[in-house]
Write a protein that holds these residues in place. Structure first.
Motif, PDB file in Angstrom:
ATOM      1  N   VAL A  37       0.643  -1.112  -0.217  1.00 51.92           N
ATOM      2  CA  VAL A  37       0.003   0.140  -0.032  1.00 51.92           C
ATOM      3  C   VAL A  37       0.890   1.367   0.059  1.00 51.92           C
ATOM      4  O   VAL A  37       0.158   2.196  -0.816  1.00 51.92           O
ATOM      5  N   ASP A  38       2.130   1.416   0.452  1.00 50.54           N
ATOM      6  CA  ASP A  38       3.243   2.205   0.457  1.00 50.54           C
ATOM      7  C   ASP A  38       4.334   2.125   0.380  1.00 50.54           C
ATOM      8  O   ASP A  38       4.656   1.299   0.890  1.00 50.54           O
ATOM      9  N   ARG A  39       5.648   2.963  -0.058  1.00 47.05           N
ATOM     10  CA  ARG A  39       6.605   2.861  -0.388  1.00 47.05           C
ATOM     11  C   ARG A  39       7.026   3.975   0.168  1.00 47.05           C
ATOM     12  O   ARG A  39       7.211   4.724  -0.640  1.00 47.05           O
ATOM     13  N   ARG A  40       8.329   4.433   1.012  1.00 47.26           N
ATOM     14  CA  ARG A  40       9.034   5.205   1.475  1.00 47.26           C
ATOM     15  C   ARG A  40      10.528   5.088   1.930  1.00 47.26           C
ATOM     16  O   ARG A  40      10.884   3.117   2.670  1.00 47.26           O
ATOM     17  N   GLY A  41      11.092   5.503   0.676  1.00 47.44           N
ATOM     18  CA  GLY A  41      12.730   5.306   1.213  1.00 47.44           C
ATOM     19  C   GLY A  41      13.104   3.995   0.850  1.00 47.44           C
ATOM     20  O   GLY A  41      12.680   3.015   0.140  1.00 47.44           O
ATOM     21  N   ASP A  42      13.407   3.131   2.361  1.00 46.66           N
ATOM     22  CA  ASP A  42      13.970   1.750   2.365  1.00 46.66           C
ATOM     23  C   ASP A  42      12.734   0.894   2.988  1.00 46.66           C
ATOM     24  O   ASP A  42      12.860   0.097   3.302  1.00 46.66           O
ATOM     25  N   SER A  43      11.391   1.363   3.518  1.00 49.03           N
ATOM     26  CA  SER A  43      11.211   0.627   3.977  1.00 49.03           C
ATOM     27  C   SER A  43       9.721   0.750   2.471  1.00 49.03           C
ATOM     28  O   SER A  43       9.058   1.385   1.813  1.00 49.03           O
ATOM     29  N   LEU A  59       8.055  -3.593   6.585  1.00 51.21           N
ATOM     30  CA  LEU A  59       9.635  -4.250   5.571  1.00 51.21           C
ATOM     31  C   LEU A  59      11.050  -3.307   5.705  1.00 51.21           C
ATOM     32  O   LEU A  59      10.551  -2.135   4.988  1.00 51.21           O
ATOM     33  N   THR A  60      11.878  -3.486   6.204  1.00 46.02           N
ATOM     34  CA  THR A  60      12.251  -2.373   6.275  1.00 46.02           C
ATOM     35  C   THR A  60      13.916  -2.408   5.942  1.00 46.02           C
ATOM     36  O   THR A  60      14.509  -3.717   6.112  1.00 46.02           O
ATOM     37  N   ALA A  61      14.804  -2.018   4.941  1.00 48.47           N
ATOM     38  CA  ALA A  61      16.092  -2.574   4.841  1.00 48.47           C
ATOM     39  C   ALA A  61      16.615  -2.660   6.001  1.00 48.47           C
ATOM     40  O   ALA A  61      16.785  -1.182   5.341  1.00 48.47           O
ATOM     41  N   SER A  62      18.008  -3.454   6.251  1.00 45.99           N
ATOM     42  CA  SER A  62      18.576  -3.424   7.144  1.00 45.99           C
ATOM     43  C   SER A  62      19.890  -4.395   6.737  1.00 45.99           C
ATOM     44  O   SER A  62      19.490  -5.204   5.579  1.00 45.99           O
ATOM     45  N   GLU A  63      21.016  -4.371   7.497  1.00 47.81           N
ATOM     46  CA  GLU A  63      21.943  -5.148   7.376  1.00 47.81           C
ATOM     47  C   GLU A  63      21.937  -6.939   8.099  1.00 47.81           C
ATOM     48  O   GLU A  63      22.666  -7.793   7.212  1.00 47.81           O
ATOM     49  N   THR A  64      20.886  -6.790   8.779  1.00 45.58           N
ATOM     50  CA  THR A  64      20.081  -8.550   8.887  1.00 45.58           C
ATOM     51  C   THR A  64      18.754  -7.780   9.419  1.00 45.58           C
ATOM     52  O   THR A  64      18.175  -7.487   9.566  1.00 45.58           O
ATOM     53  N   SER A  65      18.116  -9.403   9.928  1.00 49.78           N
ATOM     54  CA  SER A  65      16.560  -9.294  10.236  1.00 49.78           C
ATOM     55  C   SER A  65      16.605  -8.646  12.382  1.00 49.78           C
ATOM     56  O   SER A  65      17.645  -8.225  12.557  1.00 49.78           O
ATOM     57  N   GLY A  66      15.671  -9.112  11.811  1.00 45.36           N
ATOM     58  CA  GLY A  66      15.184  -8.421  13.004  1.00 45.36           C
ATOM     59  C   GLY A  66      13.764  -7.807  13.373  1.00 45.36           C
ATOM     60  O   GLY A  66      13.067  -7.316  12.136  1.00 45.36           O
ATOM     61  N   ILE A  67      13.552  -6.979  14.912  1.00 47.66           N
ATOM     62  CA  ILE A  67      12.342  -5.984  14.995  1.00 47.66           C
ATOM     63  C   ILE A  67      12.531  -5.154  14.959  1.00 47.66           C
ATOM     64  O   ILE A  67      13.299  -4.517  15.915  1.00 47.66           O
ATOM     65  N   TRP A  96       7.307  12.974  21.050  1.00 44.98           N
ATOM     66  CA  TRP A  96       6.102  12.567  20.045  1.00 44.98           C
ATOM     67  C   TRP A  96       6.751  12.186  17.944  1.00 44.98           C
ATOM     68  O   TRP A  96       7.761  13.189  18.221  1.00 44.98           O
ATOM     69  N   SER A  97       5.858  11.574  17.550  1.00 52.87           N
ATOM     70  CA  SER A  97       6.470  11.276  15.774  1.00 52.87           C
ATOM     71  C   SER A  97       5.205  11.825  15.072  1.00 52.87           C
ATOM     72  O   SER A  97       4.081  11.358  15.647  1.00 52.87           O
ATOM     73  N   LYS A  98       5.328  12.270  14.041  1.00 58.60           N
ATOM     74  CA  LYS A  98       4.264  12.079  12.914  1.00 58.60           C
ATOM     75  C   LYS A  98       5.184  11.911  11.838  1.00 58.60           C
ATOM     76  O   LYS A  98       4.914  12.057  10.780  1.00 58.60           O
ATOM     77  N   ASP A  99       5.903  10.602  11.593  1.00 62.13           N
ATOM     78  CA  ASP A  99       6.454  10.632  10.896  1.00 62.13           C
ATOM     79  C   ASP A  99       5.737   8.996   9.960  1.00 62.13           C
ATOM     80  O   ASP A  99       6.024   8.999   8.770  1.00 62.13           O
ATOM     81  N   GLU A 100       4.686   8.745  10.583  1.00 62.72           N
ATOM     82  CA  GLU A 100       4.406   7.193   9.865  1.00 62.72           C
ATOM     83  C   GLU A 100       3.257   7.868   8.837  1.00 62.72           C
ATOM     84  O   GLU A 100       2.476   8.850   9.653  1.00 62.72           O
ATOM     85  N   PRO A 101       3.039   7.526   8.057  1.00 62.99           N
ATOM     86  CA  PRO A 101       2.134   8.021   6.183  1.00 62.99           C
ATOM     87  C   PRO A 101       0.535   7.636   7.674  1.00 62.99           C
ATOM     88  O   PRO A 101      -0.642   8.126   6.774  1.00 62.99           O
ATOM     89  N   ALA A 102       0.445   6.999   8.136  1.00 60.63           N
ATOM     90  CA  ALA A 102      -0.942   6.044   8.552  1.00 60.63           C
ATOM     91  C   ALA A 102      -1.434   7.412  10.244  1.00 60.63           C
ATOM     92  O   ALA A 102      -2.656   6.905   9.901  1.00 60.63           O
TER      93      ALA A 102
END
Length: 321
Positions: A37-43, A59-67, A96-102
């Motif tokens: 439903v959306d793509r932003r940067g590496d996510s 899902l976010t691109a990273s050097e390794t797996s994890g949460i 506080w943050s307003k970074d997420e699109p939803a």
């Protein structure tokens, strides 16, 4: 005695890190029947077909797996204010943050083990496209009819360096209530299952055998029936996905399950807990002993050793031995 508040409505969405982003996206789209439903940067943001909110998985691109972050929705603006105040008293708040699109404003914090959370109330609901519009107006999107057809995010199982401090945090700061637990012969609490709703569990904390902080055991997605999980096993087989264990039935929570590793290495559960709800407002926590746990699952094959040792991000033996 003061009435116990239940200020968290539900677990909303979760972020996974993956070193193979494209492969992980393909797994969740083709094998789990999710929609990008959306793509932003590496996510990349994905939606399960009956989630009323805009996304269920990030899902976010990273050097390794994890949460990454787990998002939970407050029951009201007032509940949000109460929980933020309680979290700030623990010293684990991050602001506080307003970074997420939803989402509207999201309050960031961690649990005592370092797992990142986001707490919010304002949200954007999923809007179906022409391709995903359902025939029935009381579901979010049309039934996908492919892969494992997971309906929604069900729960998350965190690994923790020790359980009690996280248990107290979820209970007091987040108003969760415990449903089941494991206590070893030594008196050590090895795991606790928590619910925010009438489901039998939403968040689990299991003791990390490495003593590490901030790792993941698994995230779980719900199917409608056991047959969906049986069919999913064939789907994963044909797709070359590693099936770790199952389908079997857990004794704890009575969940019918299948565990696989998505391409990035994170453990994913497909689960079906049937109609088991915790409707009793005075539910008593079910305690499992070490001897009872040694018996394994309710039925099915013996629990595979990797179920107790695999977590993400992976840790080399030299780091914890």
């Amino acid at each position: 005695m003061a009435e116990r508040l239940r200020d968290i409505a539900h677990v909303s969405a979760v972020e996974l890190f993956t070193p193979v982003l494209d492969e992980s996206v393909r797994f969740f789209v083709e094998c789990m029947a999710m929609e990008v439903v959306d793509r932003r940067g590496d996510s990349v943001y994905l939606h399960t077909w009956d989630d009323y909110e805009r996304f269920s998985l990030k899902l976010t691109a990273s050097e390794t797996s994890g949460i990454g972050r787990l998002w939970v929705r407050a029951r009201s603006p007032e509940a949000l204010e109460r929980r933020v105040a309680a979290i700030e008293e623990t010293g684990l708040g991050q602001g506080w943050s307003k970074d997420e699109p939803a989402y509207g404003p999201v309050y960031h914090f961690t649990d005592p083990d370092g797992h990142p959370f986001g707490l919010y109330y304002e949200t954007q609901r999923y809007v179906a496209t022409d391709e995903s519009r359902p025939s029935l107006k009381n579901q979010a999107a049309r039934f996908p009819g492919r892969g494992s057809n997971v309906r929604r995010l069900d729960h998350i199982n965190f690994l923790a360096s020790e359980v009690p401090s996280n248990e107290e945090f979820v209970s007091e700061a987040l108003t969760g209530r415990p449903s089941e637990q494991i206590i070893l012969d030594s008196g050590v609490k090895a795991a606790v299952w928590y619910t925010f709703s009438d489901k039998s569990y939403d968040v689990v904390y299991t003791r990390d055998w490495t003593g590490s902080k901030g790792r993941l055991h698994h995230i779980a997605f719900a199917t409608d029936t056991r047959e969906d999980i049986l069919r999913a096993a064939d789907v994963f087989l044909e797709a070359g996905i590693h099936i770790e264990t199952g389908p079997h039935k857990h004794a704890i929570q009575q969940t019918f399950f299948l565990y696989v590793y998505e391409p990035g290495g994170n453990r994913i559960e497909l689960c079906n807990a049937g109609a088991r709800l915790l409707l009793a407002p005075d539910h008593e926590v079910v305690t499992w002993t070490e001897a009872e746990r040694a018996k394994g699952q309710a039925w099915g094959l013996k629990t595979i050793e990797s179920f107790h040792t695999h977590g993400t991000p992976p840790i080399a033996e030299a780091e914890w031995a």
